[in-house]
Write a protein that holds these residues in place. Structure first.
Motif, PDB file in Angstrom:
ATOM      1  N   UNK A 120       5.709 -21.102  25.451  1.00 12.58           N
ATOM      2  CA  UNK A 120       5.559 -20.324  24.222  1.00 12.58           C
ATOM      3  C   UNK A 120       6.901 -20.159  23.494  1.00 12.58           C
TER       4      UNK A 120
ATOM      5  N   UNK B 169      12.567 -15.006  25.090  1.00 13.28           N
ATOM      6  CA  UNK B 169      12.389 -15.973  24.004  1.00 13.28           C
ATOM      7  C   UNK B 169      13.078 -15.542  22.718  1.00 13.28           C
TER       8      UNK B 169
ATOM      9  N   UNK C   6      10.599 -17.242  31.125  1.00 14.54           N
ATOM     10  CA  UNK C   6       9.824 -16.893  29.923  1.00 14.54           C
ATOM     11  C   UNK C   6       8.498 -17.635  29.886  1.00 14.54           C
ATOM     12  N   UNK C   7       8.478 -18.853  30.434  1.00 17.09           N
ATOM     13  CA  UNK C   7       7.278 -19.686  30.356  1.00 17.09           C
ATOM     14  C   UNK C   7       6.310 -19.431  31.511  1.00 17.09           C
TER      15      UNK C   7
ATOM     16  N   UNK D 158       0.740 -15.307  23.407  1.00 14.69           N
ATOM     17  CA  UNK D 158       1.785 -15.716  24.338  1.00 14.69           C
ATOM     18  C   UNK D 158       1.202 -16.516  25.504  1.00 14.69           C
ATOM     19  N   UNK D 159      -0.060 -16.268  25.783  1.00 16.01           N
ATOM     20  CA  UNK D 159      -0.685 -16.852  26.969  1.00 16.01           C
ATOM     21  C   UNK D 159      -1.548 -18.079  26.635  1.00 16.01           C
ATOM     22  N   UNK D 160      -1.473 -18.539  25.382  1.00 17.17           N
ATOM     23  CA  UNK D 160      -2.320 -19.665  24.975  1.00 17.17           C
ATOM     24  C   UNK D 160      -2.011 -20.898  25.829  1.00 17.17           C
ATOM     25  N   UNK D 161      -3.054 -21.679  26.114  1.00 13.30           N
ATOM     26  CA  UNK D 161      -2.843 -22.899  26.896  1.00 13.30           C
ATOM     27  C   UNK D 161      -2.209 -23.983  26.042  1.00 13.30           C
TER      28      UNK D 161
ATOM     29  N   UNK E  44       8.720 -11.848  28.695  1.00  9.59           N
ATOM     30  CA  UNK E  44       8.685 -13.203  28.152  1.00  9.59           C
ATOM     31  C   UNK E  44       9.229 -13.209  26.723  1.00  9.59           C
ATOM     32  N   UNK E  45       8.749 -12.269  25.917  1.00 13.03           N
ATOM     33  CA  UNK E  45       9.194 -12.208  24.519  1.00 13.03           C
ATOM     34  C   UNK E  45      10.684 -11.895  24.407  1.00 13.03           C
TER      35      UNK E  45
ATOM     36  N   UNK F  16      16.578 -22.411  22.809  1.00 19.48           N
ATOM     37  CA  UNK F  16      15.996 -23.124  23.954  1.00 19.48           C
ATOM     38  C   UNK F  16      17.081 -23.826  24.766  1.00 19.48           C
TER      39      UNK F  16
ATOM     40  N   UNK G 179       3.495 -18.273  33.722  1.00 18.37           N
ATOM     41  CA  UNK G 179       2.201 -17.671  33.379  1.00 18.37           C
ATOM     42  C   UNK G 179       2.087 -16.217  33.803  1.00 18.37           C
TER      43      UNK G 179
ATOM     44  N   UNK H 116       4.002 -14.152  31.381  1.00 14.88           N
ATOM     45  CA  UNK H 116       3.364 -14.098  30.060  1.00 14.88           C
ATOM     46  C   UNK H 116       2.144 -13.179  30.076  1.00 14.88           C
ATOM     47  N   UNK H 117       1.395 -13.188  31.183  1.00 15.25           N
ATOM     48  CA  UNK H 117       0.196 -12.348  31.265  1.00 15.25           C
ATOM     49  C   UNK H 117       0.502 -10.913  31.667  1.00 15.25           C
TER      50      UNK H 117
ATOM     51  N   UNK I 262       3.174 -26.354  27.256  1.00 14.47           N
ATOM     52  CA  UNK I 262       2.605 -25.042  26.984  1.00 14.47           C
ATOM     53  C   UNK I 262       3.618 -23.912  26.883  1.00 14.47           C
TER      54      UNK I 262
END
Lengths: 329, 705, 169
Positions: free
Chosen positions: C123, A96, A79-80, C130-133, A92-93, A101, A82, A85-86, C121
């Motif tokens: 989320x 989550x 999920x985390x 969702x992609x925020x640093x 990812x959602x 967690x 990158x 997420x992109x 970081x």
């Protein structure tokens, strides 16, 4: 728990061979679902073959786009990531939105696909249940129906699949890689789960001893703007009543691409192929979204206690598509 | 801190440093040598009897020390109370009843071996049909344990009451309302399960037990086992939550005792699983409630009726005061209340935070809102208009009653004047937004059976002993504050000792009575100690000085009606597509008399409000009528509020001292806060959506369009 | 079926024999007498048993001790440095972020881990971007990230500010 022997597998082929040969054996990875069910003696393996250290914990880029995710990657890490997420925010959602967690830190990607249903009649060994004990009957169908399936169910079993992750994976056309006694093979997530009418005691098409080693998500530009929405009885830390993974592309006002999958409504993550077909080429309007959702749900076979899931699923799909198209404007 | 400022100071919890490390010792955590473990067998039918037992496989399992069933369990001297006795016959009166137990060398062995015991049953038909039109409803006769006189209900009051001529009042009314509300079975679910460690020797029997009242539990167990209470010591300094489920039920300790007798000299540990807690430690009974209101042209109530049907168990009757609040909240010349019970094959209900008032006020305060809206009146003004001068049934004046101030102050703080009168109030990003209000009340009873000992040493340290309980309520801190003020010494110079039957008699934690009973007793003892010191010229003798005092009578009890009050405001959001409900804001203003510790009181009040939110939106046991069992019997199935369900919660106390309830000037705070919350939320949901949900919980399917 | 394992708990190494069926939680509580982590539901549905398992928060009731031989376990007791409480523990006390205290050790371990996750970081499902640093730990983020720890006394309205204060410092 029934007494069992614990074995830390030395290598993949012996692990597979052991579980394939011994019907009382089971793989152990994250254990969040297996240990839970063993405590209640819903599952009673006599040998646990621990494979967590054997399966890959890597997420790799595929040539030509897409990702290969090792089955041992934790739900949290996936999920985390990158790239997820992109490129695949719905995935990812979805992850989550599931569990907590703490649980996601333990749970593996491979295990997430193979979670057993949360049907309370399945989890109670004193109740008849065709999934737990074939031939005993389904006590859920005429019992508490709130959490049960509205699509694809059979008289034998009306349980739902509890995974959120798998719903996004279904929408993304992910493919599971396995190794089994007959060697390696691939199975699309949308063909991983068996219909309950074929015998609800087996959730998936995987053979005894067949282990998920990885899952591949193909490149999907449409997924870069995608979402997962989970509707449940509590704001967090609860299973879905209905969930929707969706992505939509609109060109010149018409739908040029769409992905929709539903969770909480069937024995498997429900890829809404009818709705997708109905929408393709149609104007991206509330009316089209609604008509498509209704077309998908026309096959629904609700029970009195879960009939609300039909309008709920319809409204959630429409709301998701509306939000995604408004965002894109 | 000097004695004078002790009460009213927002002190941190004195045991806080233990709790944040996990070092406060709960019942199952006492270190004992070489314990054996007990795991129970529960009935898998709801009605019938055990006709056969085969324990051979379990007995043969390595590590099993013994198997108990009704065939070999010790015969108890007091065998008939299902909240105390177990395994006295093969009769099964509900699904999930104790029918046996395995004692073994480890938890794992005991649990597995319990599954190896096979039982045969003769089943009777199951009846769990909760309906108001059953032809076998009964007028209850609950054996009152509390209350000054025997009555029909659990608080000692009568099942029915009448003033004036209700039907004639309704006939004369210009406006009327007749609505029926229902509430489901709800479960306490303290995070600490019900646990016990029993150490049974010829000399002494020690029980570490998760308990809201060590003396009551000791008495119940001594009676059951037919032994002198002085032989038993019950220890329970820290309790991981209770909410009523650790007052009367105590069968988990009974089984631990039986297990300990089976393995003489060895401690026996027993903890209920979360699943087992659904049937063995009580629940809030389901209700069906009809409210009828009649008002004149100005909105003044002329008639108020509240007719309740509650569920109870075939195994033991329990009937609570669901109608209680309707007897005192609003003025009306013609009024009636009735209570009837439906006797079902279900586990035994018990008190749960705000027993009676919590469910009763959901109905009454929802009805008040509906009625106000139907008459075009503001819900606050409607309540203020019907504020009674005296208790409407007894005619007694209230010791203090600041409900109107609570409503007005809450209205100001909440911003009620900006409320849109129409529905839907407003909408934002797909969410319908609405607000609602409801009143709260709960009595401040004084219970008998309280004694405190205070000893002052030559070093000036005061040791205060009373077998009170801290179930998270802040007792460890607040009783020390009360003692410090009454003794006029610093809180640091007071050592409090509670939670142990070696300390003097104390009533159980419950009924918002803790501070009132234990605090009053300590206050009286402090007065005696100070008098004794004065006699001694103000000096502490070398050997120290000790006094022991019983709780004094309160002559005002016969002269005044004693209640806490409050007003609760809720803002809700309802999703237009899905019907999901969120509660971004709750605000409560409470009239709970003088506040002993604003920090712990605030926590208790906002905790109660959050449980009220949970009652409104989440909590319901799903009963399968075919089997009579609780289907959703784990915390994944039975939801209560998680962190994400809770938004902003504001709590304000009026700080009006009550002159008559007790010498500290306080009133009960533990339960008034859960009373009315569910109605405030239901009223807000109706304001947001126009949909009136009269059947708890308010789940999204009831709001879906 | 017994097996010998070692566990490092709160900085101290323990060698113990466990039944293969023994969960990490029961190994801590019943075999080692380390009772900081609590048993609330035994099924991963309440969070009272939360510990740091090799640095990450986990439900110790759902992992088998034998499968975690050699693991590093930290409970709330191990967060304190002798008599010196961890800042999160002090903040829980000053905000009165608990009543009965039974869920508290799990809440605190979870909160400490949550701050590390946010720092990295990670989320949450309520993250707008969702992609925020950088994760901004507002009320909604903290509440969501702490929802795997149930509190029946319902101290949530104090738990969130207690954590927010530590997050700010």
């Amino acid at each position: 728990m029934k007494p069992f022997t614990y074995q830390r597998a030395g290598d993949m082929s012996s692990a597979v061979a052991t579980v394939a040969e011994r019907p009382e054996a089971s793989f152990l990875a994250g254990g969040t679902n297996l240990v839970d069910l063993m405590k209640m003696e819903v599952l009673t393996p006599e040998l646990l073959v621990d494979v967590r250290h054997l399966v890959s914990h890597q997420i790799q880029d595929l040539p030509g786009g897409g990702l290969r995710i090792g089955a041992g990657v934790s739900n949290s890490e996936l999920a985390a990531d990158r790239r997820v997420r992109r490129g695949y925010p719905m995935l990812s959602q979805a992850i989550l939105a599931g569990a907590s967690y703490q649980l996601r830190n333990l749970a593996t990607v491979g295990g997430n696909f193979l979670q057993r249903t949360r049907c309370m009649y399945f989890r109670d060994v004193t109740m008849p249940c065709n999934k737990r004990e074939p031939g005993t009957g389904c006590s859920a169908r005429d019992g508490q129906q709130r959490d049960l399936a509205i699509l694809g169910a059979s008289k034998l079993c009306v349980a739902t699949h509890p995974s959120d992750m798998a719903v996004a994976m279904a929408a993304l056309d992910a493919v599971v890689h396995t190794v089994g006694p007959a060697g390696e093979r691939t199975v699309p997530v949308n063909r991983l789960y068996r219909s309950p009418s074929d015998g609800p005691e087996r959730d998936t098409v995987l053979d005894r001893g067949e282990l998920i080693t990885a899952v591949e998500i193909p490149a999907a530009p449409i997924a870069a703007r995608s979402r997962y929405r989970k509707v449940r009885d509590r704001a967090s830390y609860a299973f879905a009543l209905v969930s929707v993974a969706a992505a939509i592309e609109v060109g010149d006002g018409a739908v040029s691409g769409v992905r929709i999958a539903l969770g909480g409504v069937a024995h498997r993550p429900w890829r809404a192929t009818t709705a997708e077909r109905e929408l393709f080429g149609m104007p991206a309007t509330e009316e089209s979204f609604r008509a498509a959702a209704e077309a998908e749900l026309a096959a629904a076979w609700p029970l009195p206690g879960n009939a609300f899931k039909v309008p709920l699923a319809r409204n959630t799909v429409v709301g998701m598509l509306r939000a995604l198209t408004e965002e894109a404007r | 801190m000097s004695g004078r400022g002790a009460v009213g100071a927002p002190l941190d919890r004195v045991e806080g440093h233990l709790k944040v490390r996990g070092a406060a010792t709960y019942a199952n955590e006492w270190p004992v040598e070489n314990p054996a473990y007990l795991y129970p067998l529960l009935s898998t039918i709801a009605s019938g009897r055990v006709t056969g037992v085969d324990a051979s496989a379990a007995t043969a399992e390595p590590g099993v020390l013994g198997v108990l069933t009704h065939l070999n369990a010790p015969k108890l001297a007091w065998p008939n109370d299902p909240e105390v006795a177990a395994l006295q016959s093969g009769e099964v009166a509900f699904h999930g009843q104790f029918v046996g137990a395995v004692v073994a060398e480890s938890i794992e062995i005991a649990r597995y071996a319990a599954g190896l015991v096979t039982l045969e049953y003769e089943k009777r038909p199951v009846d769990v049909d909760m309906r108001a039109d059953r032809d076998d409803l009964l007028k209850p006769q609950h054996a009152a344990i509390f209350g000054s006189q025997p009555g029909d209900l659990q608080d000692g009051s009568s099942a029915d009451s009448a003033v004036g001529d209700f039907e004639a009042g309704m006939d004369s009314a210009i406006h009327t309302l007749d609505a029926t509300y229902s509430t489901p079975i709800q479960h306490h679910h303290p995070l600490e399960p019900h646990t016990a460690i029993a150490v049974w020797t010829d000399d002494e029997i020690t029980l570490y037990c998760s308990s809201q009242g060590v003396h009551l539990h000791r008495t119940l167990l001594a009676n059951a086992f037919g032994i002198d209470a002085s032989r038993i010591r019950v220890i329970s300094p820290h309790v991981g939550g209770a909410f009523g489920s650790k007052v009367f039920p105590v069968t988990w300790a009974t089984l631990a005792f039986m297990g300990a007798q089976l393995v003489p000299g060895r401690p026996v540990k027993f903890a209920l699983t979360r699943q087992q807690m659904f049937t063995l430690v009580g629940h809030r009974p389901a209700t069906i409630q009809r409210i009828r209101l009649g008002a004149d042209a100005d909105g003044r109530l002329v008639a108020l009726g509240h007719d309740v049907v509650q569920e109870t168990a075939r195994a033991k009757q329990y009937a609570e005061q669901t109608v209680a609040a309707s007897r005192l909240m609003y003025a009306a010349p013609h009024r009636r209340t009735t209570t009837r019970i439906a006797t079902l094959d279900l586990p035994v209900p018990t008190i749960m935070r705000g027993p009676g008032e919590a469910t009763g006020m959901f109905a009454l305060e929802s009805a008040m809102d509906e009625f106000a809206v139907s008459m075009g009146m503001d819900p606050i003004e409607f309540r203020v208009l019907n504020e009674p001068a005296v208790h409407p049934e007894s005619g007694l004046p209230f010791s203090s009653r600041h409900l109107v101030t609570c409503l007005r102050e809450g209205s100001r703080r909440f911003g009620w004047e900006h409320r849109a009168p129409a529905t839907p109030a407003r909408s934002e990003n797909g969410w319908l937004i609405g607000t609602g209000v409801a009143s709260s009340t709960y009595p401040s009873p004084r219970l008998p059976g309280n004694t405190a000992t205070i000893r002052v040493g030559a070093d000036g340290r005061h040791t205060v002993r009373i077998a009170a309980a801290d179930i998270g309520t802040g007792t460890w801190t607040t009783l020390a504050q009360i003692a410090a003020e009454a003794l006029d010494v610093a809180v640091e110079d007071v050592t409090l000792q509670i939670g142990d039957t070696d300390h003097p008699l104390a009533s159980s934690a419950g009924f918002s009575s803790g501070i009132n009973c234990w605090g009053t007793t300590i206050h009286a003892a402090a007065g005696e100690l100070r008098a004794a010191l004065n006699e001694n010229g103000g000096a502490v003798p070398d050997e120290g000085l000790e006094v022991t005092t019983d709780i004094p009578d309160n002559p005002y009890i016969a002269q005044y009606a004693m209640y806490s009050f409050g007003a609760q405001f809720a803002e809700v959001r309802v999703h237009e597509d899905t019907g999901e409900v969120r509660v971004p804001r709750l605000l409560g203003v409470f009239d709970v008399g003088r506040v002993i510790n604003p920090k712990t009181a605030r926590s208790q009040l906002l905790g109660g409000m959050t449980q009220g939110l949970s009652m409104a939106l989440h909590e319901a046991a799903a009963i399968d009528p075919r089997y009579g069992h609780v289907v959703n019997n784990d915390l994944g199935g039975y939801h209560f509020a998680a962190n994400a369900d809770v938004g902003s919660i504001e709590v304000h106390c009026l700080e009006e001292r009550d002159p008559y309830v007790n010498p500290m000037g306080s009133k009960g705070a533990g339960e008034v806060c859960i009373v009315g919350t569910a109605a405030a939320i239901a009223n807000a949901v109706c304001h947001a959506t126009g949909i009136r949900v009269r059947d708890l919980p308010i789940t999204l399917d009831k709001l879906l369009r | 079926m017994d097996q010998e394992i070692t566990l490092r708990v709160d900085g101290k190494e323990h060698t113990l024999t466990v039944d293969t069926r023994t969960t990490l939680l029961d190994a801590l509580r019943e075999r080692l007498g380390i009772t900081s982590a609590k048993k609330g539901c035994d099924h991963g549905q309440c969070g009272a048993c939360t510990v740091l398992l090799d640095g990450r928060r986990a439900n110790s009731c759902l992992v088998l001790a034998v499968a975690n031989a050699g693991a590093e376990v930290v409970t709330a007791a191990g967060l304190a440095d002798g008599d010196e409480l961890h800042p999160m523990q002090r903040s829980f006390i000053s905000h009165d972020a608990f009543q009965c205290g039974y869920c508290t050790p799990g809440q605190i371990v979870s909160a400490v881990a949550m701050l590390r996750e946010a720092e990295a970081g990670w989320p949450s499902v309520v993250s707008e971007d969702l992609d925020a640093d950088e994760v901004v730990l507002d009320h909604g983020e903290i509440a969501e990230r702490m929802s795997g720890n149930l509190c029946r006394c319902a101290a949530y309205a104090n738990i969130v500010p207690a954590i927010a204060e530590v997050a700010r410092s």
